[in-house]
Motif scaffolding. Structure first.
Motif, PDB file in Angstrom:
ATOM      1  N   UNK A   1       0.836  -1.202   0.000  1.00 25.90           N
ATOM      2  CA  UNK A   1       0.000   0.000   0.000  1.00 25.90           C
ATOM      3  C   UNK A   1       0.871   1.251   0.000  1.00 25.90           C
ATOM      4  N   UNK A   2       0.469   2.275  -0.784  1.00 19.28           N
ATOM      5  CA  UNK A   2       1.195   3.540  -0.849  1.00 19.28           C
ATOM      6  C   UNK A   2       0.354   4.694  -0.308  1.00 19.28           C
ATOM      7  N   UNK A   3      -0.641   4.381   0.498  1.00 16.58           N
ATOM      8  CA  UNK A   3      -1.517   5.379   1.112  1.00 16.58           C
ATOM      9  C   UNK A   3      -2.159   6.267   0.044  1.00 16.58           C
ATOM     10  N   UNK A   4      -2.612   5.636  -1.034  1.00 21.28           N
ATOM     11  CA  UNK A   4      -3.273   6.383  -2.103  1.00 21.28           C
ATOM     12  C   UNK A   4      -4.649   6.876  -1.674  1.00 21.28           C
ATOM     13  N   UNK A   5      -5.214   6.275  -0.633  1.00 16.75           N
ATOM     14  CA  UNK A   5      -6.513   6.664  -0.083  1.00 16.75           C
ATOM     15  C   UNK A   5      -7.631   6.577  -1.130  1.00 16.75           C
ATOM     16  N   UNK A   6      -7.575   5.485  -1.898  1.00 13.87           N
ATOM     17  CA  UNK A   6      -8.619   5.187  -2.883  1.00 13.87           C
ATOM     18  C   UNK A   6      -9.309   3.872  -2.536  1.00 13.87           C
ATOM     19  N   UNK A   7      -9.295   3.508  -1.239  1.00  8.81           N
ATOM     20  CA  UNK A   7      -9.818   2.213  -0.792  1.00  8.81           C
ATOM     21  C   UNK A   7     -11.286   2.024  -1.155  1.00  8.81           C
ATOM     22  N   UNK A   8     -12.065   3.094  -1.148  1.00  7.97           N
ATOM     23  CA  UNK A   8     -13.511   3.009  -1.358  1.00  7.97           C
ATOM     24  C   UNK A   8     -13.912   3.090  -2.825  1.00  7.97           C
ATOM     25  N   UNK A   9     -12.946   3.272  -3.724  1.00  9.64           N
ATOM     26  CA  UNK A   9     -13.266   3.514  -5.133  1.00  9.64           C
ATOM     27  C   UNK A   9     -13.137   2.276  -6.009  1.00  9.64           C
ATOM     28  N   UNK A  10     -12.625   1.172  -5.441  1.00  2.00           N
ATOM     29  CA  UNK A  10     -12.377  -0.056  -6.197  1.00  2.00           C
ATOM     30  C   UNK A  10     -11.272   0.122  -7.234  1.00  2.00           C
ATOM     31  N   UNK A  11     -10.415   1.129  -7.041  1.00  2.00           N
ATOM     32  CA  UNK A  11      -9.336   1.395  -8.009  1.00  2.00           C
ATOM     33  C   UNK A  11      -7.964   1.375  -7.328  1.00  2.00           C
ATOM     34  N   UNK A  12      -7.821   0.615  -6.244  1.00  3.61           N
ATOM     35  CA  UNK A  12      -6.550   0.559  -5.518  1.00  3.61           C
ATOM     36  C   UNK A  12      -5.413   0.155  -6.460  1.00  3.61           C
ATOM     37  N   UNK A  13      -4.371   0.975  -6.599  1.00  2.66           N
ATOM     38  CA  UNK A  13      -3.301   0.656  -7.554  1.00  2.66           C
ATOM     39  C   UNK A  13      -2.422  -0.505  -7.111  1.00  2.66           C
ATOM     40  N   UNK A  14      -2.486  -0.866  -5.809  1.00  3.35           N
ATOM     41  CA  UNK A  14      -1.655  -1.962  -5.309  1.00  3.35           C
ATOM     42  C   UNK A  14      -2.396  -3.295  -5.306  1.00  3.35           C
ATOM     43  N   UNK A  15      -3.662  -3.305  -5.742  1.00  2.00           N
ATOM     44  CA  UNK A  15      -4.415  -4.558  -5.791  1.00  2.00           C
ATOM     45  C   UNK A  15      -4.881  -5.045  -4.435  1.00  2.00           C
ATOM     46  N   UNK A  16      -4.899  -4.165  -3.426  1.00  2.00           N
ATOM     47  CA  UNK A  16      -5.210  -4.583  -2.052  1.00  2.00           C
ATOM     48  C   UNK A  16      -6.684  -4.374  -1.729  1.00  2.00           C
ATOM     49  N   UNK A  17      -7.187  -3.164  -1.936  1.00  2.00           N
ATOM     50  CA  UNK A  17      -8.567  -2.844  -1.560  1.00  2.00           C
ATOM     51  C   UNK A  17      -9.439  -2.692  -2.801  1.00  2.00           C
ATOM     52  N   UNK A  18      -9.411  -3.686  -3.646  1.00  2.00           N
ATOM     53  CA  UNK A  18     -10.191  -3.660  -4.882  1.00  2.00           C
ATOM     54  C   UNK A  18     -10.671  -5.062  -5.204  1.00  2.00           C
ATOM     55  N   UNK A  19     -11.761  -5.127  -5.951  1.00  2.00           N
ATOM     56  CA  UNK A  19     -12.248  -6.407  -6.458  1.00  2.00           C
ATOM     57  C   UNK A  19     -12.123  -6.473  -7.981  1.00  2.00           C
ATOM     58  N   UNK A  20     -11.444  -5.510  -8.571  1.00  2.00           N
ATOM     59  CA  UNK A  20     -11.207  -5.490 -10.013  1.00  2.00           C
ATOM     60  C   UNK A  20     -10.142  -6.552 -10.341  1.00  2.00           C
TER      61      UNK A  20
END
Length: 522
Positions: free
Chosen positions: A412-431
């Motif tokens: 995680x790079x603290x992008x703070x996009x956890x709720x958008x389904x667009x996490x760039x690290x593949x952590x907080x997304x279902x894409x």
């Protein structure tokens, strides 16, 4: 700004004529015609006044807003400025996850004379660092299958909030390092079970994973899953630090068919957990339900998790414990500084008690009622370093849990996009396209390295303080600068109750809350 649009339109026309001479001019002409189309759309739309006033140029502001957080984190932010986690802490986690030594050259960057600065007290007679880190036995008198908890564990994060690969990597790390992995309230998935790590199965107000069609608690299903050998403890979630008083939120974009099956909900629809439990409404009923869960779980350690609010209400629960002769095996205290993938902004950081005060409140209440030796206390909320861990032990915890620090170890790079389904690290997304970038084999080793190095750091700090066992730590070993000329210990800053004092004669500062606490009413 209309003049700008006319200039662009004129240039496009001129270049169109120039294209008759050379085909290469078509590239620039095409660009200018595209800009003309965007400018015309800006003038026609009614949603953004700024774009109507500044066609084309107005988009620069939107672009600046989009990149500002990333530029802030990577370019502008100093080592100790960032929030929720600063660059120094993130860098330490990344270094430990890589297996590198986390070093600080040339001296500390902390303002050691600034108000609020805290520091630990070293001993003139330090001791040897133990070869094996200590573990904490969790299991009260009614528990028949006690569990040895590590000093640092994976805090509650649900499948759904996290991707399948993230859950699996965390669980494999737990298996590698011998620490516990809390499932979060989102149910018990195959990804939790495949890695072989020890699980704390968390049950929230939605009863996901043991849920009736009407959304109630299904005891038979709970008992079947709690009997699985991977499930070492079960936990009842009352509230969460990031949003106490409201249930968890999983945006519909992240509710895949698999997640819907695990949770027993509808795919593609936002999942809102209820704000309260259906199975109890009083402290006495809560304590009774804890006993019921423990029986259904075959005597495995059973506890609860909460963000502390009213001291009187927690004392009411303690009175219910005394009246019923039932105690949870553990209580996890979540601070209001804790994180979440999606929380109402007015709740996060504004509602609920910060971890320091919440932890001391729970510890004191259990000590004052003579119950502390029956209940282990866990601390959750911005635990990332060895110093964080030792600080929480000093404040009354027996062990700690970490969530976001574990995510840093995952990448995680603290992008703070956890709720958008667009996490760039593949952590907080279902894409699926984004999830695949998280390599489970590599990231599980990184999380294991981080946890091991952080616990080792904590044991080194304790050894430097002359302490061999966490139980020897005292509040007098943590100091806080209250102003440039005054330093006071936690033993002086906070009140610490003697064992059983509330049962004998409550101190004046606790008397009103103790008298008002009712085991039959929150």
């Amino acid at each position: 700004m209309l003049s700008l649009l006319f200039v662009v339109l004129g240039l496009a026309g001129a270049l169109t004529l120039a294209c008759a001479v050379s085909a290469w001019w078509w590239c620039l002409a095409g660009l200018l015609m595209a800009l003309t189309a965007v400018g015309a759309r800006d003038l026609a739309q009614t949603r953004h006044s700024e774009l109507r006033n500044l066609p084309l140029l107005g988009h620069l502001r939107f672009f600046a807003e989009a990149v500002r957080p990333h530029v802030q984190r990577q370019v502008v932010e100093r080592n100790h400025d960032g929030r929720p986690y600063d660059r120094a802490v993130r860098g330490m986690v990344y270094a430990r996850a890589r297996g590198a030594e986390a070093e600080e050259p040339f001296g500390t960057e902390h303002d050691v004379y600034g108000g609020g600065y805290e520091f630990l007290v070293p001993s003139m007679s330090p001791v040897e660092v133990p070869e094996k880190p200590p573990v904490i036995r969790v299991g009260g008198p009614d528990c028949t299958q006690p569990y040895d908890m590590a000093l640092l564990n994976v805090s509650a994060m649900s499948f759904g909030a996290l991707s399948a690969n993230a859950v699996l990597a965390l669980n494999r790390a737990a298996a590698l390092g011998g620490f516990a992995h809390d499932t979060g309230e989102g149910g018990l998935s195959d990804h939790h079970l495949r890695g072989g790590g020890d699980l704390v199965w968390e049950i929230g107000t939605g009863y996901f994973g043991c849920r009736t069609a009407e959304g109630g608690f299904e005891e038979r299903e709970f008992a079947d899953k709690a009997a699985l050998p991977e499930v070492r403890c079960v936990s009842l979630k009352l509230s969460q630090g990031a949003h106490p008083g409201v249930g968890g939120v999983l945006p519909g974009a992240k509710v895949s068919a698999e997640i819907a099956r695990v949770r027993g909900v509808t795919a593609g629809r936002t999942v809102l957990s209820p704000p309260y439990h259906q199975v109890f409404s009083t402290p006495r009923e809560l304590v009774g339900f804890i006993a019921r869960m423990r029986r259904s779980a075959g005597g495995k350690p059973t506890g609860l998790k909460l963000c502390v609010g009213s001291r009187r209400q927690f004392l009411a629960v303690c009175k219910a414990m005394l009246a019923e002769g039932v105690t949870p095996d553990f209580i996890v205290v979540d601070g209001s500084e804790g994180g979440s993938g999606a929380a109402p902004p007015e709740f996060s950081g504004r509602l609920g008690t910060p971890l320091t005060e919440g932890l001391i409140t729970v510890h004191n209440a259990l000590v004052g009622t003579g119950l502390r030796d029956r209940v282990r206390v866990g601390a959750s909320g911005k635990v990332a370093t060895g110093a964080d861990l030792v600080t929480r032990l000093l404040q009354g915890a027996d062990y700690t849990n970490a969530a976001r620090a574990m995510l840093f170890a995952l990448g995680c790079r603290q992008a703070q996009r956890c709720h958008t389904n667009t996490c760039p690290a593949g952590i907080t997304t279902q894409d699926p396209r984004r999830v695949r970038v998280l390599d489970v084999a590599d990231k599980s080793v990184r999380v294991h390295r981080y946890q091991r190095a952080t616990v080792h750091s904590a044991t080194r700090i304790m050894a430097a303080m002359g302490v061999r066992d966490p139980g020897e730590l005292t509040p007098s070993q943590l100091l806080r600068r209250t102003d440039p000329a005054t330093v006071r210990s936690y033993a002086e800053l906070y009140e610490w109750l003697e064992p059983g004092v509330l049962l004998a004669e409550a101190p004046a500062s606790w008397e009103r809350d103790w008298a008002a606490a009712d085991p039959d009413s929150f």
